[in-house]
Enzyme design. Structure first.
Site, PDB file in Angstrom:
ATOM      1  CB  THR C  63      -1.029  -0.004   1.156  1.00 15.09           C
ATOM      2  OG1 THR C  63      -1.850   1.163   1.024  1.00 15.09           O
ATOM      3  CG2 THR C  63      -0.382  -0.022   2.532  1.00 15.09           C
ATOM      4  CD  GLU C  64      -1.254   3.926  -3.112  1.00 14.49           C
ATOM      5  OE1 GLU C  64      -1.258   2.678  -2.997  1.00 14.49           O
ATOM      6  OE2 GLU C  64      -2.058   4.559  -3.825  1.00 14.49           O
ATOM      7  CG  ASN C  65      -1.112   4.090   3.136  1.00 12.77           C
ATOM      8  OD1 ASN C  65      -1.253   3.237   2.257  1.00 12.77           O
ATOM      9  ND2 ASN C  65      -1.711   4.003   4.296  1.00 12.77           N
TER      10      ASN C  65
END
Lengths: 224, 227, 224, 227
Positions: C63-65
């Site tokens: 997940t890019e976060n």
């Protein structure tokens, strides 16, 4: 480039003594490091400065191979091959240390986050150019390490050197003849006989040891 | 210089000035430094440019700062959320400027600022409206656009724990933008749930070294003060 | 740009059934994800793909976060406001997870280290251009998030969408009319009625559901 | 794809090819992956370009690889050491090419390769012989030189511990170049003192996420095999 400038209004001459020895020079450099500063001490002579930081000064030492909070050289059982300084000498960590990888360490340096770095030098020019990585002699194997990163990165680049070479040639020069490490990067030059501040107007003698400012200036510019 | 620890939110944000570029950590609510934002609202600085991934949700934190009309311009990647009504209203009324940047470019531009990089060639957004008119270059068969560093006057960061040297650790995905903003701002102000003594954070696990931290708001002290 | 190409030698037509529903589509996308792959599933419909990954497939979700090893959506006591996915929905972590900050997360994406990302789309062009971030409608508030980074970063950019909009207009188009997310970045398009591979020569129909390839092609290019 | 674990050093380096660019971690001996280098010497790949901060010391590790005449060219920041006699001899005899790069630029060029950055403007070395003839640009009043990404075919990294997902932690300053090389190489081969089960490394403390790791040589297994 302007000649070294003598600002008589601020110079302090210590004439009741000889030049500073290595330990005294290290102590002087240490004295000028502000409390709480983040500092990188270059390989060799600058390393001595660590011994003269006031306990409780809150100065944090950085080593470019990935650490803040470097402690003194490791002795005996403290030696850990995974914990070395930039000179590959085993060191220790102090409480509150932090490790990081090389890209992060040099981001910290290049990004201007270190308050002070102390470097040795072959030559410093009146404009604050630094030459400390390569003699340029034929056959010499060049090696730069982190010198160029420190030169352009630290907020204050402090040089520690003897003012004159063994042959008597000044190391503070109108223009460096050795290959440069960085351009207009040095802010202060501590030598055995004088301390200089590099300003946009040139180099100012601020303190002398065992010589008058006038004597130093005449030895720096013998042709004048 | 060594980080200062305070339990007083007002003291922590005292030096934010009108017109400052204020980086605010967090991804949605995760990692958003709400106590610092509340203190900033009370402090009164205005005409701010805010750099934050989002433009606030609900009526708290960044949304409250926007609602107080302290923000002239917001630089972010994702302003639109189900609960971004405060931003949406200001934007539709023309009361806030929006600069939209792809999320990774936003992060990398801040990293560049912190790392002393003058600019970088980035493949993101090439050929899209978000890089229109910008300098492009083909390198090794791929097209890149030139991106410049993004610097802040102040960063407000929500971390988990600090030690007295200012070293920070975060919790899970609340880490997000905090570490990179801390490097990109002139002054970094952090809120943490607790400050531990030196040695209380394993040096191998430090995420933000103390060199990047100027002021720490210790929320456990702040609560004690509030009581 | 070339028209969608029908490669009859490889197309598989499933005519004994209707179009795929959302769950079937997610299952199909999951089927094509190789064991051991590192995968980012975009916000919305692509999230459903996670439910259909074979246990033991060794697929790791990004997940890019700032996380690798994302687990399913958090339920009840599992909810932790510090642990959310790119859609800000509380999720869980699996054993072997790792957290990192945003610059590191997007370095991972931009650097081409993710094997697959699955994205929704408004439009995909025959050349593989992607439009999925902005309708461009007046009054619409634009938001891009990590869409452009994913589009140019993942080794395989897989799109999941219905082939036709509610108004019947094809979403696989000669050239996108919506603002672009990325240029020539899509490698595979999974839709309710057909799966397409994007190749340098154009778009190839490889599988259909409830319609023949010929029907699909004629609906895609009604003017021909 | 998921990292493979092996106890066989030969298997770990089987896929290194003649002419490859091989990144080798370590700062001096700290973090140098000696077991992998020894296996590479036995494997026989030659005509290599090695990227490493140093050029080897004593007669072990990288120095042994050089002594075996497998390295055509070395890219490093600091080849000269008190005990770099192997490199010194080869260099003086013209038997090895040297490309000298400032240490931080070396690290940043590898980071750029791993991060998909096409190039970056760097202030280091401007006006010095090491950037002579290169493209410069003034940005915001400062002069920068354009630096390009540095990619590897293979990285050999010495880490401390891995889990079965390939996540790595390092020890103290042995961390140095390993994490950045792991991102910059097509294939990353790591030696660790042990591999632990999933969950054996706290996700908050991972330094190199498993996505960057292809092959892990578990030295505890290797020792068991050797016995």
């Amino acid at each position: 480039m302007s000649r070294p400038r003598l600002d008589a209004s601020t110079v302090v001459e210590h004439l009741d003594r000889g030049p500073l020895d290595r330990v005294e020079l290290a102590r002087l450099v240490a004295r000028d490091i502000p409390d709480g500063a983040y500092v990188n001490l270059g390989i060799g002579q600058p390393t001595l400065v660590a011994d003269h930081l006031r306990p409780g000064s809150g100065v944090t030492l950085h080593t470019e191979n990935g650490m803040l909070g470097m402690g003194p050289e490791a002795r005996g059982d403290e030696v850990d091959p995974d914990l070395v300084n930039a000179g590959k000498i085993p060191v220790t960590e102090v409480p509150g240390a932090a490790y990081f990888h090389h890209a992060d360490s040099f981001a910290m340096m290049r990004g201007g986050h270190l308050d002070v770095c102390v470097l040795g030098a072959y030559q410093v020019s009146y404009a604050g150019d630094l030459a400390n990585w390569h003699t340029g002699r034929p056959g010499a194997i060049p090696a730069v390490g982190g010198a160029m990163d420190l030169a352009i990165g630290a907020k204050d680049v402090v040089v520690m050197m003897t003012l004159f070479g063994k042959d008597g040639a000044p190391k503070l020069v109108p223009a460096c003849t050795y290959p440069l490490t960085g351009v207009q990067c040095v802010s202060r030059v501590h030598t055995d006989v004088a301390t200089f501040h590099v300003t946009p107007a040139g180099v100012a003698v601020v303190e002398t040891f065992g010589m008058t400012a006038a004597e130093i200036l005449s030895r720096l510019t013998p042709g004048d | 210089m060594r980080a200062q620890v305070t339990g007083d939110p007002a003291a922590a944000v005292a030096e934010v000035h009108d017109g400052d570029v204020v980086m605010i950590g967090g991804f949605g609510d995760a990692g958003m430094p709400v106590a610092l934002i509340d203190a900033l609202i009370a402090q009164g600085a205005t005409d701010l440019t805010v750099v934050c991934n989002n433009a606030g949700g609900g009526d708290h934190g960044l949304a409250a700062l926007l609602a107080a009309r302290r923000v002239r311009r917001i630089i972010c990647s994702y302003p639109r959320q189900v609960d971004s009504w405060v931003f949406d209203g200001l934007y539709r009324d023309g009361d806030i400027e929006l600069e939209l940047i792809p999320q990774g470019t936003l992060a990398e531009r801040m990293r560049a600022a912190g790392a002393g990089i003058g600019g970088f060639f980035c493949p993101t957004g090439v050929g899209t409206p978000l890089t229109e008119g910008r300098e492009v270059r083909e390198i090794d068969g791929r097209t890149y656009v030139l991106e410049l560093p993004l610097r802040g006057d102040v960063a407000l960061v929500g971390a988990h724990r600090a030690d007295r040297a200012g070293n920070l650790v975060y919790r899970k995905t609340a880490r997000n933008f905090g570490p990179v903003m801390a490097t990109a701002a002139e002054r970094t102000i952090v809120q943490v749930s607790e400050v531990v003594e030196l040695g209380g954070i394993d040096p191998e696990t430090v995420v933000t070294p103390g060199i990047y931290v100027d002021t720490i708001l210790d929320l456990s002290l702040a609560e004690a003060v509030a009581r």
